[in-house]
Structure formats: structure tokens, C-alpha cells
Design a protein around this motif. Structure first.
Motif, PDB file in Angstrom:
ATOM      1  N   GLN A  18       0.831  -1.201   0.000  1.00 43.08           N
ATOM      2  CA  GLN A  18       0.000   0.000   0.000  1.00 43.08           C
ATOM      3  C   GLN A  18       0.867   1.252   0.000  1.00 43.08           C
ATOM      4  O   GLN A  18       0.584   2.210  -0.695  1.00 43.08           O
ATOM      5  N   GLY A  44      -5.707   4.727  -8.829  1.00 41.27           N
ATOM      6  CA  GLY A  44      -6.017   3.415  -8.283  1.00 41.27           C
ATOM      7  C   GLY A  44      -5.965   3.440  -6.774  1.00 41.27           C
ATOM      8  O   GLY A  44      -6.154   4.490  -6.159  1.00 41.27           O
ATOM      9  N   ASP A  45      -5.703   2.301  -6.171  1.00 40.85           N
ATOM     10  CA  ASP A  45      -5.667   2.221  -4.713  1.00 40.85           C
ATOM     11  C   ASP A  45      -4.485   3.008  -4.161  1.00 40.85           C
ATOM     12  O   ASP A  45      -3.395   2.474  -3.979  1.00 40.85           O
ATOM     13  N   TYR A  46      -4.721   4.292  -3.960  1.00 42.27           N
ATOM     14  CA  TYR A  46      -3.796   5.223  -3.318  1.00 42.27           C
ATOM     15  C   TYR A  46      -2.559   5.526  -4.158  1.00 42.27           C
ATOM     16  O   TYR A  46      -1.455   5.668  -3.645  1.00 42.27           O
ATOM     17  N   LYS A  67     -10.516   6.109 -13.213  1.00 44.43           N
ATOM     18  CA  LYS A  67     -10.264   5.304 -12.029  1.00 44.43           C
ATOM     19  C   LYS A  67     -10.078   3.853 -12.425  1.00 44.43           C
ATOM     20  O   LYS A  67     -10.793   3.340 -13.285  1.00 44.43           O
ATOM     21  N   GLY A  70     -12.623  -0.985  -9.026  1.00 41.62           N
ATOM     22  CA  GLY A  70     -12.668  -1.092  -7.573  1.00 41.62           C
ATOM     23  C   GLY A  70     -13.778  -0.217  -7.019  1.00 41.62           C
ATOM     24  O   GLY A  70     -14.411   0.552  -7.746  1.00 41.62           O
ATOM     25  N   THR A  72     -13.490   1.863  -4.147  1.00 41.44           N
ATOM     26  CA  THR A  72     -13.054   3.060  -3.437  1.00 41.44           C
ATOM     27  C   THR A  72     -13.162   4.282  -4.341  1.00 41.44           C
ATOM     28  O   THR A  72     -12.596   4.304  -5.428  1.00 41.44           O
ATOM     29  N   HIS A  74     -12.380   8.002  -5.775  1.00 42.78           N
ATOM     30  CA  HIS A  74     -11.189   8.847  -5.845  1.00 42.78           C
ATOM     31  C   HIS A  74     -11.505  10.119  -6.619  1.00 42.78           C
ATOM     32  O   HIS A  74     -12.457  10.164  -7.393  1.00 42.78           O
ATOM     33  N   HIS A 121      -6.584   9.926   1.407  1.00 43.03           N
ATOM     34  CA  HIS A 121      -5.926   9.239   0.298  1.00 43.03           C
ATOM     35  C   HIS A 121      -4.605   9.927  -0.032  1.00 43.03           C
ATOM     36  O   HIS A 121      -3.625   9.266  -0.380  1.00 43.03           O
ATOM     37  N   LYS A 124      -1.965   8.814   2.203  1.00 42.41           N
ATOM     38  CA  LYS A 124      -1.559   7.442   1.875  1.00 42.41           C
ATOM     39  C   LYS A 124      -0.706   7.388   0.616  1.00 42.41           C
ATOM     40  O   LYS A 124      -0.336   6.315   0.169  1.00 42.41           O
TER      41      LYS A 124
END
Length: 134
Positions: A18, A44-46, A67, A70, A72, A74, A121, A124
Motif C-alpha cells: 500500500q 487506483g488504490d492510493y 479510475k 474497484g 473506493t 477517488h 488518500h 496514503k
């Protein structure tokens, strides 16, 4: 005991994955036949890919932002009105953001989403830079 070691290892691996986010690739835009600098940006994821974009001042830019799959949510946010760049776009299906950077410099972009009291985010690692050259 083995389960405990396995669980700790899995948690450690997930934290490292992550924290590393995307690949950290730099993309140098070129001017196409229509006089526009085009860049595709994926959130994407962070992470953002690419997370460092280089463009020329005074030349129109079209960022196609989207995006990755997923659940989540953003956003793609840039707040540099003095340089002609100010937008806040929800990411989903591909969407074009058009602007003409008016002055050289390094400007940040990021995702402004945050769930309750957890890290945002951006905290992260979901941020990047747009470098505008003469």
C-alpha cells in the motif's frame, strides 16, 4: 504460533504494498498534430499513474483521467489558479480535463477523499506533480 507469524507477515506485506502505490513513472508530454499535449492518468488504490507529468507552458493540455476498477471513490484535484490550473474531478469512466498552463513551476495534484478519521488518500500517497517548463 505459525498462524500468528503468517498473519503478521501478511499484514506487513500489505502495508508495504500500500505504501509503495504506483510505479512512480514520469511522463513527458509531447505536442500532437492538433497542438495539444495529451496525457492519460489512472487513479487506483492510493496512487496515480503517472505521478509526475511534464508539460510546456502556454500549450493546451488534455488530461484523460480515470479510475482503476474497484469500489473506493477517488478524485483528481489541482489547485493552482495563478497558473491556469484549478479543478476537482471525481474519477470513474475516462473524462477529459482541459487547460493551458500559464506559468512554469511544479504543481501538486492529489486525491482529496478521506473516510472519517482515517488517513486521507493523499496522506496514503495518492498525489503527484505536474511540472510546467518554459
Amino acid at each position: 504460533m505459525n498462524r500468528l507469524f503468517f498473519l503478521c507477515g501478511l499484514i506487513g506485506w500489505a502495508a508495504v504494498a500500500q505504501a509503495e502505490g504506483g510505479t512512480g513513472r514520469t511522463f513527458v508530454a509531447t505536442v500532437d498534430g492538433n497542438g495539444v499535449q495529451r496525457v492519460e492518468v489512472v487513479g487506483g488504490d492510493y496512487y496515480f499513474e503517472p505521478n509526475h507529468i511534464v508539460v510546456k507552458a502556454g500549450v493546451p493540455v488534455e488530461l484523460v483521467v480515470r479510475k482503476e476498477s474497484g469500489f473506493t471513490p477517488h478524485t483528481f484535484v489541482m489547485d493552482a489558479p495563478s497558473a491556469g490550473m484549478r479543478f476537482n474531478v471525481d474519477l470513474g469512466e475516462p473524462r477529459a480535463v482541459r487547460f493551458t498552463p500559464s506559468k512554469p513551476g511544479v504543481y501538486g495534484f492529489y486525491c482529496d477523499k478521506q473516510l472519517l478519521f482515517f488517513e486521507s488518500h493523499r496522506e496514503k500517497g495518492m498525489e503527484g506533480t505536474l511540472e510546467v517548463l518554459e
